[in-house]
Enzyme design. Structure first.
Site: not given
Ligand code: PAF
Length: 282
Positions: A37, A148-150, A33
């Site tokens: 996160h 939003q990063k992903d 983390l």
């Molecule tokens: O973004 C992440 O850390 C992962 O892709 C997730 C959403 C926990 C799925 O494994």
């Protein structure tokens, strides 16, 4: 805070929570983390009574040539950070708890999983949507928070929730950045000091593109060209993609319009960094 590793145990605990009328928020993570996160935990706490964090390095979203084995892990540290930030339950299953053999069923968002990161990581989003759907069924949250990063991941999950009628509100929380602009990511620890020094150019290039759009530049090809040029001023950068796309379809646009964002993936050495910025909000 309780730590549960078995599906039956977390289901039993959360049934009691649900029966007491409390709103459940889920923050899915792969652990290791960082503040990104933890900002999702804050958003979950603002929108739910009880926050569940899952920590699971999901093998199905890594191709055999990717970094599953060396993906950073530190459960003791994660546990402490989650507890301090107000997580109520950590769900921390083993791989065979989530994928008992034989395992055959996957969730696929078809063409959305094939663009942007899906070009160089063809099985990645199938793994993400499968594990997130499983977590949704296990935890049955009222809200789930993603970063939003992903951006592509968040958009795909919204689409999955809509297509498969999950009764879950998806919240997408803003990117958290280092003071020099680099987006926080568990993978930043892989960067050498030279790579780390060059990587902030990514956000600089994206910010300059946003400023240019504010000054009326609208042609996507031209904007993407400028971003590439700026990133390549750092000699260690190798661009995977720079794409200017619509935030609902993930399809490329020719001209910037509301809902257009720019997404990039850039290698520094073996480390692939992603980032994105909205060029025009919806
Ligand atoms: O973004 C992440 O850390 C992962 O892709 C997730 C959403 C926990 C799925 O494994």
């Amino acid at each position: 805070m309780q730590i549960l590793t078995k599906i039956d145990d977390i289901c039993r605990e959360l049934r009691k929570v649900r029966l007491s009328g409390k709103i459940i928020g889920l923050v899915p993570t792969m652990g290791y983390l960082h503040e990104g996160h933890l900002s999702l935990v804050d958003v979950a706490n603002d929108n739910a009574d009880v926050v569940v964090m899952s920590i699971f390095v999901n093998p199905t979203q890594f191709a055999p040539n990717e970094d599953l084995a060396r993906y950073p892990r530190d459960f003791a540290r994660d546990e402490k950070l989650a507890r301090e930030r107000g997580v109520d339950y950590i769900f921390y299953p083993e791989s065979d708890e989530m994928y008992p053999a034989p395992y055959f069923t996957y969730v696929v968002t078809e063409q959305m999983a094939k663009v942007l990161c899906g070009v160089s990581r063809p099985i990645h989003f199938r793994g993400v949507t499968t594990i997130v759907a499983k977590l949704f069924n296990i935890v049955q949250p009222d809200v789930a928070v993603f970063g939003q990063k992903d951006a592509q991941q968040a958009i795909i999950i919204r689409q999955m929730v809509r297509d498969l009628n999950f009764p879950i509100r998806i919240i997408v929380a803003p990117i958290v950045r280092e003071p020099d602009g680099l987006a926080l990511s568990s993978r930043n620890v892989y960067l050498s000091s030279e790579e780390r020094a060059q990587a902030p150019i990514i956000y600089k290039a994206l910010s300059e593109a946003k400023a240019a759009v504010e000054q009326d530049l609208a042609e996507a090809g031209q904007i993407a060209g400028q971003i590439r040029q700026t990133i390549l001023t750092t000699p260690l950068a190798r661009i995977d993609y720079v794409e200017i796309v619509d935030d609902r379809t993930l399809q490329p646009v020719k001209v910037v319009e509301p809902g257009t964002f720019v997404a990039v993936a850039v290698y520094y050495g073996k480390t692939r960094l992603i980032d994105n910025v909205y060029l025009k909000e919806r």
